[in-house]
Design a protein around this motif. Sequence first.
Motif, PDB file in Angstrom:
ATOM      1  N   GLU A   1       2.009  16.146  24.106  1.00 56.42           N
ATOM      2  CA  GLU A   1       0.577  15.855  24.254  1.00 56.42           C
ATOM      3  C   GLU A   1      -0.044  16.829  25.242  1.00 56.42           C
ATOM      4  O   GLU A   1       0.377  16.904  26.399  1.00 56.42           O
ATOM      5  CB  GLU A   1       0.368  14.418  24.752  1.00 56.42           C
ATOM      6  CG  GLU A   1      -1.091  14.050  24.940  1.00 56.42           C
ATOM      7  CD  GLU A   1      -1.296  12.625  25.417  1.00 56.42           C
ATOM      8  OE1 GLU A   1      -2.429  12.297  25.834  1.00 56.42           O
ATOM      9  OE2 GLU A   1      -0.325  11.854  25.391  1.00 56.42           O
ATOM     10  N   LEU A   2      -1.037  17.579  24.791  1.00 59.93           N
ATOM     11  CA  LEU A   2      -1.732  18.535  25.646  1.00 59.93           C
ATOM     12  C   LEU A   2      -3.062  17.930  26.082  1.00 59.93           C
ATOM     13  O   LEU A   2      -3.858  17.494  25.254  1.00 59.93           O
ATOM     14  CB  LEU A   2      -1.976  19.851  24.907  1.00 59.93           C
ATOM     15  CG  LEU A   2      -2.641  20.953  25.745  1.00 59.93           C
ATOM     16  CD1 LEU A   2      -1.676  21.487  26.791  1.00 59.93           C
ATOM     17  CD2 LEU A   2      -3.146  22.081  24.849  1.00 59.93           C
ATOM     18  N   VAL A   3      -3.286  17.917  27.390  1.00 60.08           N
ATOM     19  CA  VAL A   3      -4.539  17.423  27.959  1.00 60.08           C
ATOM     20  C   VAL A   3      -5.210  18.594  28.673  1.00 60.08           C
ATOM     21  O   VAL A   3      -4.605  19.228  29.541  1.00 60.08           O
ATOM     22  CB  VAL A   3      -4.284  16.279  28.956  1.00 60.08           C
ATOM     23  CG1 VAL A   3      -5.603  15.782  29.552  1.00 60.08           C
ATOM     24  CG2 VAL A   3      -3.533  15.138  28.279  1.00 60.08           C
ATOM     25  N   GLY A   4      -6.451  18.887  28.306  1.00 52.32           N
ATOM     26  CA  GLY A   4      -7.146  20.002  28.925  1.00 52.32           C
ATOM     27  C   GLY A   4      -7.466  21.088  27.917  1.00 52.32           C
ATOM     28  O   GLY A   4      -7.303  20.905  26.706  1.00 52.32           O
ATOM     29  N   PRO A   5      -7.902  22.243  28.381  1.00 56.72           N
ATOM     30  CA  PRO A   5      -8.354  23.311  27.483  1.00 56.72           C
ATOM     31  C   PRO A   5      -7.210  23.974  26.729  1.00 56.72           C
ATOM     32  O   PRO A   5      -6.096  24.082  27.243  1.00 56.72           O
ATOM     33  CB  PRO A   5      -9.021  24.304  28.441  1.00 56.72           C
ATOM     34  CG  PRO A   5      -8.300  24.104  29.738  1.00 56.72           C
ATOM     35  CD  PRO A   5      -8.023  22.636  29.804  1.00 56.72           C
ATOM     36  N   GLN A   6      -7.500  24.426  25.528  1.00 50.82           N
ATOM     37  CA  GLN A   6      -6.508  25.154  24.748  1.00 50.82           C
ATOM     38  C   GLN A   6      -6.290  26.570  25.290  1.00 50.82           C
ATOM     39  O   GLN A   6      -5.207  27.133  25.145  1.00 50.82           O
ATOM     40  CB  GLN A   6      -6.955  25.236  23.282  1.00 50.82           C
ATOM     41  CG  GLN A   6      -6.856  23.923  22.524  1.00 50.82           C
ATOM     42  CD  GLN A   6      -5.428  23.551  22.174  1.00 50.82           C
ATOM     43  OE1 GLN A   6      -4.562  24.410  22.108  1.00 50.82           O
ATOM     44  NE2 GLN A   6      -5.185  22.266  21.951  1.00 50.82           N
ATOM     45  N   ASP A   7      -7.299  27.116  25.930  1.00 49.83           N
ATOM     46  CA  ASP A   7      -7.192  28.476  26.452  1.00 49.83           C
ATOM     47  C   ASP A   7      -6.777  28.468  27.930  1.00 49.83           C
ATOM     48  O   ASP A   7      -7.383  29.133  28.768  1.00 49.83           O
ATOM     49  CB  ASP A   7      -8.511  29.229  26.281  1.00 49.83           C
ATOM     50  CG  ASP A   7      -9.679  28.514  26.958  1.00 49.83           C
ATOM     51  OD1 ASP A   7      -9.554  27.310  27.255  1.00 49.83           O
ATOM     52  OD2 ASP A   7     -10.711  29.171  27.206  1.00 49.83           O
ATOM     53  N   PHE A   8      -5.756  27.726  28.235  1.00 44.57           N
ATOM     54  CA  PHE A   8      -5.279  27.594  29.614  1.00 44.57           C
ATOM     55  C   PHE A   8      -4.521  28.843  30.051  1.00 44.57           C
ATOM     56  O   PHE A   8      -3.986  29.594  29.227  1.00 44.57           O
ATOM     57  CB  PHE A   8      -4.363  26.373  29.738  1.00 44.57           C
ATOM     58  CG  PHE A   8      -3.183  26.398  28.804  1.00 44.57           C
ATOM     59  CD1 PHE A   8      -2.030  27.107  29.116  1.00 44.57           C
ATOM     60  CD2 PHE A   8      -3.221  25.723  27.580  1.00 44.57           C
ATOM     61  CE1 PHE A   8      -0.948  27.138  28.256  1.00 44.57           C
ATOM     62  CE2 PHE A   8      -2.144  25.748  26.711  1.00 44.57           C
ATOM     63  CZ  PHE A   8      -1.001  26.465  27.044  1.00 44.57           C
ATOM     64  N   SER A   9      -4.458  29.023  31.354  1.00 47.87           N
ATOM     65  CA  SER A   9      -3.585  30.039  31.928  1.00 47.87           C
ATOM     66  C   SER A   9      -2.463  29.394  32.736  1.00 47.87           C
ATOM     67  O   SER A   9      -1.352  29.905  32.787  1.00 47.87           O
ATOM     68  CB  SER A   9      -4.390  30.998  32.817  1.00 47.87           C
ATOM     69  OG  SER A   9      -5.053  30.285  33.848  1.00 47.87           O
TER      70      SER A   9
ATOM     71  N   PRO B   1     -10.218  24.815  36.625  1.00 47.62           N
ATOM     72  CA  PRO B   1     -10.495  25.610  35.410  1.00 47.62           C
ATOM     73  C   PRO B   1      -9.252  26.388  34.975  1.00 47.62           C
ATOM     74  O   PRO B   1      -8.477  26.874  35.806  1.00 47.62           O
ATOM     75  CB  PRO B   1     -11.601  26.566  35.860  1.00 47.62           C
ATOM     76  CG  PRO B   1     -12.224  25.907  37.049  1.00 47.62           C
ATOM     77  CD  PRO B   1     -11.118  25.185  37.733  1.00 47.62           C
ATOM     78  N   GLY B   2      -9.077  26.471  33.666  1.00 49.87           N
ATOM     79  CA  GLY B   2      -7.953  27.237  33.139  1.00 49.87           C
ATOM     80  C   GLY B   2      -6.609  26.565  33.280  1.00 49.87           C
ATOM     81  O   GLY B   2      -5.573  27.205  33.093  1.00 49.87           O
ATOM     82  N   THR B   3      -6.614  25.275  33.587  1.00 48.74           N
ATOM     83  CA  THR B   3      -5.360  24.531  33.765  1.00 48.74           C
ATOM     84  C   THR B   3      -5.283  23.403  32.746  1.00 48.74           C
ATOM     85  O   THR B   3      -6.273  22.703  32.501  1.00 48.74           O
ATOM     86  CB  THR B   3      -5.259  23.950  35.185  1.00 48.74           C
ATOM     87  OG1 THR B   3      -5.321  25.023  36.136  1.00 48.74           O
ATOM     88  CG2 THR B   3      -3.955  23.203  35.379  1.00 48.74           C
ATOM     89  N   ALA B   4      -4.115  23.227  32.148  1.00 51.12           N
ATOM     90  CA  ALA B   4      -3.879  22.140  31.192  1.00 51.12           C
ATOM     91  C   ALA B   4      -2.620  21.381  31.603  1.00 51.12           C
ATOM     92  O   ALA B   4      -1.774  21.892  32.346  1.00 51.12           O
ATOM     93  CB  ALA B   4      -3.744  22.686  29.778  1.00 51.12           C
ATOM     94  N   PHE B   5      -2.519  20.171  31.115  1.00 49.70           N
ATOM     95  CA  PHE B   5      -1.373  19.313  31.386  1.00 49.70           C
ATOM     96  C   PHE B   5      -0.650  19.034  30.069  1.00 49.70           C
ATOM     97  O   PHE B   5      -1.265  18.635  29.082  1.00 49.70           O
ATOM     98  CB  PHE B   5      -1.856  18.006  32.038  1.00 49.70           C
ATOM     99  CG  PHE B   5      -0.883  16.850  31.963  1.00 49.70           C
ATOM    100  CD1 PHE B   5       0.461  17.014  32.282  1.00 49.70           C
ATOM    101  CD2 PHE B   5      -1.325  15.585  31.592  1.00 49.70           C
ATOM    102  CE1 PHE B   5       1.347  15.942  32.214  1.00 49.70           C
ATOM    103  CE2 PHE B   5      -0.462  14.508  31.534  1.00 49.70           C
ATOM    104  CZ  PHE B   5       0.888  14.691  31.840  1.00 49.70           C
ATOM    105  N   LEU B   6       0.667  19.267  30.052  1.00 52.02           N
ATOM    106  CA  LEU B   6       1.475  19.046  28.860  1.00 52.02           C
ATOM    107  C   LEU B   6       2.519  17.988  29.154  1.00 52.02           C
ATOM    108  O   LEU B   6       3.321  18.128  30.082  1.00 52.02           O
ATOM    109  CB  LEU B   6       2.160  20.348  28.435  1.00 52.02           C
ATOM    110  CG  LEU B   6       2.964  20.295  27.126  1.00 52.02           C
ATOM    111  CD1 LEU B   6       2.025  20.148  25.930  1.00 52.02           C
ATOM    112  CD2 LEU B   6       3.825  21.549  26.971  1.00 52.02           C
TER     113      LEU B   6
END
Length: 571
Positions: free
Chosen positions: A465-473, A496-501
């Motif tokens: 499950e990915l939470v946050g933007p698809q274009d993360f860094s 910004p630019g951070t996602a949680f997997l």
Amino acid sequence: MVKNKTFAEDVSIVFGGEAGQGIATIEQMCATILHKEGFHTFSVSEYMSRVRGGSNSTEIRVSNGKKNAFVERIDILFPLDCAVSGHLAGRISSDTLIIADETQSGKCAEAREVVRVPFLETAEASGGKIYLNVVMAGFVLALFEVSDSAADDFLKNKFGRKGEEVVKQNMEAVRKGWALGEKMRKEQGLQIVLERRDQEKSTVLLNGEMAISIGAVAGGCDFIASYPMSPSTGVFNGIAELSRDFDIAVEQAEDEIAAINMGLGAWYAGARAIISTSGGGFALMAEAVSLAGMIESPMVLHIAQRPGPATGLPTQTEQGDLNFVLHAGHGEFPRVILAPGTIEDGVVLTQRAFDLADKFQVPVFVLTDQFYMDMHLGAQSDMMPIEKYQKYFVETDEQYLRYKYTSDGLSPRGIPGFGKGFVCVDSDEHEENGHITESHETRVQMVDKRMARLEMIREEAILAELVGPQDFSTLIVGWGSTYGVMREAFEAVEKPGTAFLHIKQVYPLGADVLEYVGRASRVVVVENNITGQFADLLTKETGRKVDDRIVQYDGTPFSVEKLTEEFENLG
């Protein structure tokens, strides 16, 4: 005295005292009734390894939003025994309101405000100090403006077997406690202002134990053998309770070795079995796990982690057994490891474990921990679909070969008595017919056949499950019970630019995980162990070095405060 103190949006209420004082009943009662009334409720317990005495606590967190994580903050503390104030000293602040019995309040001076309430006197008037916990629960319900009769159904279900008089006395105790709470709410202005939501009433209040148990039944479980061991015993008890309605054979084995061998025997005979244990019990099962690998038997094992080594902290939490489960058993053979993060995951993934085990003829592990087992919260029924399951064994004929070479590496699994074939299995290396061999050529063919299914499992991997933007860094990765706290901390920081997997299938990792990790400039892994076991596995599986590891291994779960600070410091 308290004057016009209001708690809004989110309140953390903690009850503390000795084992045997009925703290679990308070948690069950308050969480159940508040949930039924439409409040979003999360609760979790921490307790010492003793039947009586010690210092235990339970946190009931009620909020407007969906917050499913432990917080260090204590807004209101109810000490049944004021020794708990020392135990919880690190969590008590100048903002903590302690509401204590009149006879104890002098010992509870750690907070700025101590409210004296005659809880014990009220319990004695209701029939004895045994009703102290119920009086306190009634007090809390009044603070939420819940009717004094809202507890009646709970008390009938909880104490009905003890007779009408016991139920009546408990109802009286609740009403007297409720009157104390109502008086404080009106006269001193102690208010808890939170929303009641109809959608919360439509959820089902479950803990991790029952989620795994329900998932097992949904997966077609018809046999469980286990030897009790904290914190896994709740699943054994849960399935035993459900067995009355679902025709499940339940066996408390003499030890863990017997339990897993009974499970293998059940699968051999055509049943669907699960074994529930913890790390120390699983240590005794390693040889039988290898047996499952060699005979290509399905097996479902629930492992509830706790801190080791040896007896460790038997009632605390940790994610320290991933490496053990990943490598348990001698030799090389495929396996699957699933790790639920939400209550819904517990139902869905355990159900899925039976299908994976049956289809691919491998051991499948459902890996939880003490924190997951003991947390209670509302689960959404539409996120726990019950799928019709399929049994993959075949009817045999006279030419049946248990270990027949096939194009996909999966030999047809027969069941003794179902067809005319002879179902021969052997723990030694064997020919297609199951007879022992020491042929080097056959050995290579059989190993290749068994290992081929690992890639097939990977192709059907449960999506992360990915939470946050698809274009993360930056990608913050977690697994298992850290889901709730990681998500709350992640959403609070908003970098910004951070996602949680969140990883649900820990092994083998799916192609989606490999893709997410492959395009991240920075990978951060959070887990409850000292070495970063999943971080190492992630590197091994993806070839991508983990940049930062956030670990905790003191026996407690991550708190929202701790992870929020860690995420803020990532830069």
